[in-house]
Design an enzyme around this catalytic site. Structure first.
Site, PDB file in Angstrom:
ATOM      1  CE  LYS A 255     -16.823  20.632 -17.479  1.00 49.60           C
ATOM      2  NZ  LYS A 255     -17.345  20.347 -16.053  1.00 49.60           N
TER       3      LYS A 255
ATOM      4  CD  GLU B 215      -5.193   9.231 -20.461  1.00 54.64           C
ATOM      5  OE1 GLU B 215      -5.895   8.896 -19.087  1.00 54.64           O
ATOM      6  OE2 GLU B 215      -3.712  10.399 -20.675  1.00 54.64           O
TER       7      GLU B 215
ATOM      8  CB  CYS C 232      -6.299   6.907 -15.726  1.00 48.52           C
ATOM      9  SG  CYS C 232      -7.379   7.985 -16.026  1.00 48.52           S
TER      10      CYS C 232
ATOM     11  CD  GLU D  36     -11.025   3.377 -15.366  1.00 44.40           C
ATOM     12  OE1 GLU D  36     -10.124   3.596 -15.122  1.00 44.40           O
ATOM     13  OE2 GLU D  36     -12.039   3.566 -15.476  1.00 44.40           O
TER      14      GLU D  36
END
Length: 533
Positions: free
Chosen positions: A197, A270, A304, A402
């Site tokens: 997906k 991750e 990331c 973040e």
């Protein structure tokens, strides 16, 4: 463009028209590869540079996902019996096709994500490297391996590697080629089928990779794509999976980890990061300032492993900040489909809102803007200037949350111990960067940072590109690893076969258990004395 950060617009348009390669028939061909019924509902995507419509995608239902897994299991049975040498040939053909047709996919990546062509090309190189590495390594990693037996000479032990079955991959929008094809490559080489997906916004790029893999010779149904919201098809993806590979937020990763635990299947996750860069007092300032630009603003900060916290030694702070600010203000923002742009735009409206909210909150609470700090609607709906902040405190949201955008905060430190402590003062641990002229010193500091990858005198590409080594996060940044042997072997089940000959651990006929225990005790001591492991 070409508009410089924090400067007025020029007369040159900031955004190019859609590339000629992205024709309606081509887009329709790619969307036809989505596992969905002909009568499926549709969802539209837009071009981040302009907000204009891009594609109309069919939406998969839970039953579509179930059917994809059924087809995948049938195809996987034959694929697992296919020699690794043949799987390798397909992946090496894919490698060549990716490089030969790089302009097509760079057009797609830019149109879907809003990043620059330079950043799009890095995804092309990443996938070529991954395909070559795993194609050339799979035979060795998957070959039966002799292991030391329980009793020397009498126990023959072999480790075998079997594919998991059908792997679910959920990939994000920020690196649509790297995160889609990069995880599928080792899973397929290990003998699995994949149901994936991709994020809806960047599904065309993932579908392009799938289309190219079929052109390289991959059999039907081994790699399938479904499109839809996680709230609709996520349960089906998890319920059918033999292994889960997920890249995304820490909150979503925790949920997936719980579900995988309930099903007793493996998962590699991750997740988020709040990555730090340390500029030591002996750093090459010009090189470090260039490195900071490369660390903070690739893909408009939507990476990331990009840096959001910058710690600079007090003795070089002024010099470094001046150099970094100068370079940042000179960056050119645009949405052109060529290599002239330095920074593109954000990918979604929600990401723009997050970035703007974090910066506005910081400024309202006393942060100082050294560069950037504002959206650029004059360039396009999702442009935001590369932003450098100082005087950031713990009361501000972006201090420890973040941002995932082109925003970095600068802090100073008095000694290396303080720098290490502050860099490690986060629940995350994905990536870090250390800058020093002294290689041994830089390495020593790097080894003490709580991060899965640490780069010395580089932003992140050195560790990411060292594909023979593992890449992944500690703490809230995830579990599991990409790259290296683990990047492929995680998609396998290890099996030990031990063949015992002549004598075992039970006494042969005619010898008592007491006598046999004494004999084995002597044998074990002898093995230890002569150095046998």
């Amino acid at each position: 463009m070409t508009v410089r950060s924090s400067s007025p617009s020029t007369s040159e348009p900031a955004v190019s028209g859609l590339p000629a390669s992205l024709t309606p028939p081509r887009i329709a061909h790619l969307t036809s590869r989505i596992a969905a019924a002909p009568t499926a509902a549709r969802v539209g995507t837009t071009i981040p540079y302009t907000g204009a419509p891009l594609a109309d995608l069919p939406v998969s239902t839970p039953s579509d996902v179930d059917e994809a897994f059924t087809r995948g299991r049938h195809a996987q049975a034959s694929w697992a019996a296919t020699p690794v040498s043949e799987r390798k040939r397909i992946l090496l053909r894919f490698h060549d096709l990716v490089l030969d047709r790089r302009n097509e996919v760079m057009d797609l990546i830019q149109a879907e994500s809003g990043k620059t062509r330079r950043d799009a090309f890095l995804e092309v190189t990443d996938i070529a490297i991954a395909a070559r590495y795993y194609a050339r390594s799979a035979s060795r990693l998957l070959a039966p391996a002799r292991r030391r037996g329980a009793i020397p000479l009498l126990t023959r032990t072999t480790e075998l590697r079997h594919p998991k079955g059908v792997v679910t991959i959920i990939s994000p929008w920020n690196y649509p080629l790297s995160m889609a094809a990069g995880d599928a490559i080792p899973a397929l080489l290990a003998g699995n089928a994949v149901v994936q997906k991709p994020d809806t916004q960047t599904a065309l790029t993932a579908l392009w990779a799938l289309d190219l893999m079929h052109q390289a010779g991959l059999p039907d149904d081994l790699w399938q794509m479904v499109v839809g919201r996680g709230s609709s098809i996520g349960d089906s993806l998890m319920r059918n999976a033999d292994y889960m590979m997920f890249t995304g937020s820490t909150a979503a990763g925790r949920h997936i980890a719980r579900e995988a635990g309930e099903r007793l299947i493996g998962a590699s996750l991750e997740l988020g990061g709040k990555n730090a860069m340390l500029v030591l007092d002996d750093a090459d300032i010009a090189r470090a300032a260039d490195g900071a630009v490369s660390a903070c603003f690739p893909s408009t900060g939507q990476l990331c492993v990009s840096v959001e916290r910058l710690y600079v030694a007090e003795s070089v702070r002024d010099e470094f900040v001046a150099a970094f600010v100068e370079r940042t203000r000179a960056l050119q923002l645009s949405g052109r489909y060529d290599f002239r742009s330095d920074v593109g735009c954000l990918t979604t409206q929600s990401q723009l809102e997050t970035v703007a909210t974090h910066v506005e909150d910081a400024v309202a609470k006393g942060a100082t803007v050294l560069a950037g700090g504002r959206a650029r609607p004059d360039l396009g709906p999702l442009f935001y200037e590369p932003t450098i902040l100082t005087d950031v405190t713990s009361e501000m949201t972006l201090y420890d949350h973040e941002t995932f955008g082109p925003v970095v905060s600068i802090y100073s430190f008095s000694d290396v111990e303080e720098a290490i402590a502050r860099a490690n003062a986060t629940p995350y641990g994905l990536n870090a960067s250390v800058w020093s002229r002294d290689a041994a010193r830089g390495h020593a500091v790097a080894s003490r940072l709580h991060a899965g990858t640490v780069n010395v005198n580089d932003a992140f590409a050195a560790a990411w590109g060292s594909i023979d080594s593992p890449m992944g996060g500690m703490g809230d940044s995830g579990v599991g690893r990409r790259h290296g042997s683990e990047g492929l072997l995680k998609y396998t089940e290890a099996q030990t076969i031990a063949h015992q000959r002549v004598l075992g651990f039970t006494p042969p006929r005619g010898i008592s258990h007491r006598a046999w225990a004494t004999m084995l005790t002597v044998a074990l001591k002898t093995l230890k004395r002569i150095g046998v492991r």
